[in-house]
Scaffold this motif. Structure first.
Motif, PDB file in Angstrom:
ATOM      1  N   GLU A 186       7.528 -41.064-145.854  1.00 14.14           N
ATOM      2  CA  GLU A 186       7.055 -41.193-144.478  1.00 14.14           C
ATOM      3  C   GLU A 186       7.320 -39.923-143.682  1.00 14.14           C
ATOM      4  N   THR A 187       6.599 -39.799-142.575  1.00 12.84           N
ATOM      5  CA  THR A 187       6.740 -38.657-141.676  1.00 12.84           C
ATOM      6  C   THR A 187       6.680 -39.161-140.245  1.00 12.84           C
ATOM      7  N   CYS A 188       7.502 -38.562-139.395  1.00  7.58           N
ATOM      8  CA  CYS A 188       7.545 -38.953-137.987  1.00  7.58           C
ATOM      9  C   CYS A 188       7.340 -37.726-137.103  1.00  7.58           C
ATOM     10  N   LEU A 189       6.689 -37.932-135.958  1.00  6.10           N
ATOM     11  CA  LEU A 189       6.583 -36.904-134.934  1.00  6.10           C
ATOM     12  C   LEU A 189       7.308 -37.398-133.692  1.00  6.10           C
ATOM     13  N   LEU A 190       8.376 -36.691-133.327  1.00  7.03           N
ATOM     14  CA  LEU A 190       9.132 -37.001-132.115  1.00  7.03           C
ATOM     15  C   LEU A 190       8.637 -36.092-130.995  1.00  7.03           C
ATOM     16  N   ASP A 191       7.960 -36.659-130.009  1.00  4.75           N
ATOM     17  CA  ASP A 191       7.503 -35.862-128.881  1.00  4.75           C
ATOM     18  C   ASP A 191       8.602 -35.873-127.822  1.00  4.75           C
ATOM     19  N   MET A 192       9.418 -34.832-127.833  1.00  6.11           N
ATOM     20  CA  MET A 192      10.558 -34.755-126.926  1.00  6.11           C
ATOM     21  C   MET A 192      10.285 -33.856-125.714  1.00  6.11           C
ATOM     22  N   ASP A 193       8.999 -33.556-125.490  1.00  6.15           N
ATOM     23  CA  ASP A 193       8.618 -32.881-124.261  1.00  6.15           C
ATOM     24  C   ASP A 193       8.550 -33.943-123.174  1.00  6.15           C
ATOM     25  N   MET A 194       9.685 -34.222-122.556  1.00  7.45           N
ATOM     26  CA  MET A 194       9.851 -35.378-121.685  1.00  7.45           C
ATOM     27  C   MET A 194       9.025 -35.326-120.408  1.00  7.45           C
ATOM     28  N   GLN A 195       8.499 -34.165-120.078  1.00  9.67           N
ATOM     29  CA  GLN A 195       7.756 -34.042-118.822  1.00  9.67           C
ATOM     30  C   GLN A 195       6.259 -33.878-119.037  1.00  9.67           C
ATOM     31  N   PHE A 196       5.865 -33.181-120.094  1.00 12.20           N
ATOM     32  CA  PHE A 196       4.439 -32.903-120.267  1.00 12.20           C
ATOM     33  C   PHE A 196       3.935 -33.204-121.686  1.00 12.20           C
ATOM     34  N   GLY A 197       4.707 -33.954-122.458  1.00 14.51           N
ATOM     35  CA  GLY A 197       4.290 -34.269-123.823  1.00 14.51           C
ATOM     36  C   GLY A 197       3.092 -35.200-123.856  1.00 14.51           C
TER      37      GLY A 197
END
Length: 401
Positions: A186-197
């Motif tokens: 499996e593969t995961c994408l963590l979008d940690m751009d908390m303001q503009f992700g």
């Protein structure tokens, strides 16, 4: 036998975290009450009820694609144990038996025949939850064990806003996930751009749960919640979306950021992390856990200079030994371009590892439709460059395909 899905009003088997196989119940009319099961889950699995006739019995095809199957057996019919045992041996689905007032000797026969447990009837949801929970835990353990030694993180940073880093990382991650899925990982994408992700948005997804839920969970954060928050993309990619509302970057501590990353790696194996443009203590701290960093820039003097400043910052913070690979996005090829790859390497003081060609039309259509570029154009120079990047990452991370 008639099937009654008590949760048919919902998208069958789908949750915030993606598809979850049902626990299938095969009970007589006297033992199954569809109304009482509406909206009910056991150990995180939805319930699917099939009413069977007295003396009826499901087949292998009936129990297929389920997390577990609960089959009613008759205590006054010795043949029912043999039927149950034959079904249990013919399928990999965990089998549970259900019976009215089963004597201890009958329970022992069923367990020897392959029953994980024997549930008393009439059905009590609490009893069912207790019996299914060990199966859920075993499935989670098997999933995690598949990732042992393969827990990797790829941090994506950008020289400046507008270089197409999110579009590139999402398209790369979907290709990477599809190839990993073919290898059983499996593969995961963590979008940690908390303001503009907006990684989920550009892939056509609108998750209800986001990174904000992982932040707010604090001590309640665990692998089960991680999977619940992660949304499935058809490529096989699991996406933890950026918060729906803009949050202060200080909302996340370095300690909690570490925990989120570590849990994501434990659950999914390889994790892409899309970091915010502005550096914080927690984002710099996360870089120490990176197996690889992709620095996305463009072939322009301003963008390359900002990329150089980013690289200088990493060096000044004692992170100069991290494997940082420069990716020049929207790369123009031809005799009359103003800047060359060599010019970029001269400005950066390091090798350009990958170039991604400038195919504005294909990328724009993919983003507008929220799909991988392969669905827009099956074969393209852009797709070829992404394949080279995907293969390079897999090889560097030691992932055999």
């Amino acid at each position: 036998m008639s099937k009654i899905d008590p949760n048919a009003h919902e998208a069958r088997g789908w949750h915030a975290g993606g598809y979850s196989p049902p626990v299938k119940l095969f009970l007589t009319g006297a033992a199954g009450d569809p109304g009482a099961l509406a909206g009910v889950e056991v150990a995180g699995f939805p319930i699917e009820l099939s009413i069977i006739d007295e003396g009826g019995f499901p087949g292998v095809e009936d129990v297929a694609d389920s997390a577990a199957a609960v089959v009613q057996v008759a205590t006054d019919d010795p043949a029912t144990v043999a039927q149950f045992g034959a079904l249990a041996r013919a399928t990999d689905v965990p089998m549970l038996a259900a019976a009215f007032d089963p004597p201890l000797s009958f329970v022992r026969q069923l367990v020897r025949a392959g029953a994980h447990d024997v549930i008393p009837l009439p059905l009590d949801i609490a009893d069912l939850e207790t019996s299914v929970q060990p199966i859920a835990s075993e499935l989670a353990t098997k999933t995690r064990s598949a990732h042992v030694g393969l827990e990797k993180s790829i941090m994506v940073i950008k020289s400046e806003g507008g270089v197409g880093a999110t579009a590139l990382s999402t398209q790369l991650a979907t290709r990477f996930a599809a190839n990993e899925a073919a290898a059983g990982r499996e593969t995961c994408l963590l979008d940690m751009d908390m303001q503009f992700g907006d990684a989920a948005f550009v892939l056509g997804l609108k998750p209800r749960l986001t990174l904000a839920d992982l932040i707010q969970a604090e001590e309640r954060l665990d692998g089960a919640l991680m999977r619940t928050v992660a949304t499935d993309h058809p490529s096989g990619l699991k996406i933890v979306s950026a918060p729906n509302e803009i949050l202060p970057l200080e909302s996340l501590s370095a300690e909690h950021a570490f925990r989120i990353l570590n849990l994501a790696k434990a659950e999914f194996g390889t994790v892409f992390v899309d970091l915010p443009m502005n550096w914080t203590n927690w984002s710099l701290s996360l870089m120490t856990r990176a197996d690889m960093v992709l620095m996305v820039t463009e072939l322009s003097i301003p963008s390359l200079n900002r990329a150089r400043r980013q690289l200088d910052l990493l060096n000044s913070q004692g992170l100069g030994d991290i494997d940082v690979r420069v990716v020049v996005n929207r790369f123009e090829k031809g005799l009359f371009k103003k800047l060359t790859r060599s010019d970029a390497e001269s400005v950066l003081g390091r090798e350009v590892a990958y170039t991604i060609c400038n195919d504005h039309q294909t990328m724009s259509e993919a983003l507008e439709r929220g799909v991988p570029i392969a669905e827009v154009k099956r074969r393209s120079a852009l797709g070829k460059d992404l394949d080279i990047l995907d293969s390079g990452l897999a090889g560097a991370l030691g992932l055999e395909r």
